[in-house]
Design a protein around this motif. Structure first.
Motif, PDB file in Angstrom:
ATOM      1  N   VAL A 208       8.828  47.025 -34.769  1.00  0.00           N
ATOM      2  CA  VAL A 208       7.660  46.261 -34.309  1.00  0.00           C
ATOM      3  C   VAL A 208       7.266  46.568 -32.878  1.00  0.00           C
ATOM      4  CG1 VAL A 208       7.933  44.384 -35.978  1.00  0.00           C
ATOM      5  CG2 VAL A 208       9.092  44.251 -33.755  1.00  0.00           C
ATOM      6  N   ALA A 209       8.138  47.214 -32.115  1.00  0.00           N
ATOM      7  CA  ALA A 209       7.808  47.543 -30.728  1.00  0.00           C
ATOM      8  C   ALA A 209       8.792  48.579 -30.204  1.00  0.00           C
ATOM      9  CB  ALA A 209       7.855  46.296 -29.854  1.00  0.00           C
ATOM     10  N   THR A 210       8.302  49.394 -29.293  1.00  0.00           N
ATOM     11  CA  THR A 210       9.144  50.341 -28.564  1.00  0.00           C
ATOM     12  C   THR A 210       8.665  50.348 -27.116  1.00  0.00           C
ATOM     13  OG1 THR A 210       7.706  52.216 -29.041  1.00  0.00           O
ATOM     14  CG2 THR A 210       9.540  51.842 -30.580  1.00  0.00           C
ATOM     15  N   GLY A 211       9.482  50.873 -26.260  1.00  0.00           N
ATOM     16  CA  GLY A 211       9.082  50.978 -24.868  1.00  0.00           C
ATOM     17  C   GLY A 211      10.169  51.639 -24.052  1.00  0.00           C
ATOM     18  N   SER A 212       9.852  51.915 -22.815  1.00  0.00           N
ATOM     19  CA  SER A 212      10.845  52.465 -21.898  1.00  0.00           C
ATOM     20  C   SER A 212      10.462  52.083 -20.473  1.00  0.00           C
ATOM     21  CB  SER A 212      10.953  53.981 -22.045  1.00  0.00           C
ATOM     22  OG  SER A 212       9.737  54.606 -21.698  1.00  0.00           O
ATOM     23  N   PHE A 213      11.468  52.016 -19.635  1.00  0.00           N
ATOM     24  CA  PHE A 213      11.274  51.686 -18.224  1.00  0.00           C
ATOM     25  C   PHE A 213      12.162  52.594 -17.386  1.00  0.00           C
ATOM     26  CE2 PHE A 213      10.238  47.774 -20.449  1.00  0.00           C
ATOM     27  CZ  PHE A 213       9.077  47.379 -19.814  1.00  0.00           C
TER      28      PHE A 213
END
Length: 145
Positions: A12-17
């Protein structure tokens, strides 16, 4: 709005920081956590750590962000993690926190979203679980706050 339809296993979601030492200074100021393991290599290594570490609560806060962006803060009912591996932050450059959120369980009007948080291919948070309401306005929807 009717309940959102999700199935176990859906991503439902992915991301990176990218996290750098400046981020640690800003977080320390905002949180009041000035433990020197978060800004002094000599103190961190004397404590047996590999070097300066990102604050656990900073890592936890970043890990939930893709879920908040997907569902909205008002639909987050509960969130918890286990801190399983430290996140060393190099003196120069950044460390990359990579995130993936999958549906782990669906019950009536709620879902449990399991977040995988990795640095360098290694999981840094265990049992990172977000309980979200499946009904209510989505972020950016008409009438959403």
């Amino acid at each position: 709005m009717s309940a959102e339809r999700l199935e176990v296993g859906d991503v439902v979601a992915t991301g990176s920081f990218e996290i750098d030492r400046d981020d640690l200074v800003r977080y320390a100021g905002a949180s009041g956590d000035f433990n020197p393991i978060h800004y002094r290599d000599d103190v961190a290594t004397a404590a047996g750590l590999p070097g300066v570490l990102a604050h656990g609560m900073l890592t936890m806060g970043l890990a939930v962000q893709p879920v908040v962006e997907r569902f909205g803060a008002d639909r987050v009912l509960d969130y918890g993690v286990r801190f399983t591996r430290p996140v060393p932050v190099p003196p120069e450059g950044t460390v990359l926190l990579e995130l993936e959120a999958k549906v782990g369980q669906v019950e009536a009007e709620e879902a449990r979203i399991d977040v995988t948080a990795k640095v360098g291919g290694q999981t840094v948070l265990g049992r990172a679980q977000v309980r979200v309401a499946l009904s209510g306005p989505l972020p950016g929807a008409a009438g959403a706050v």
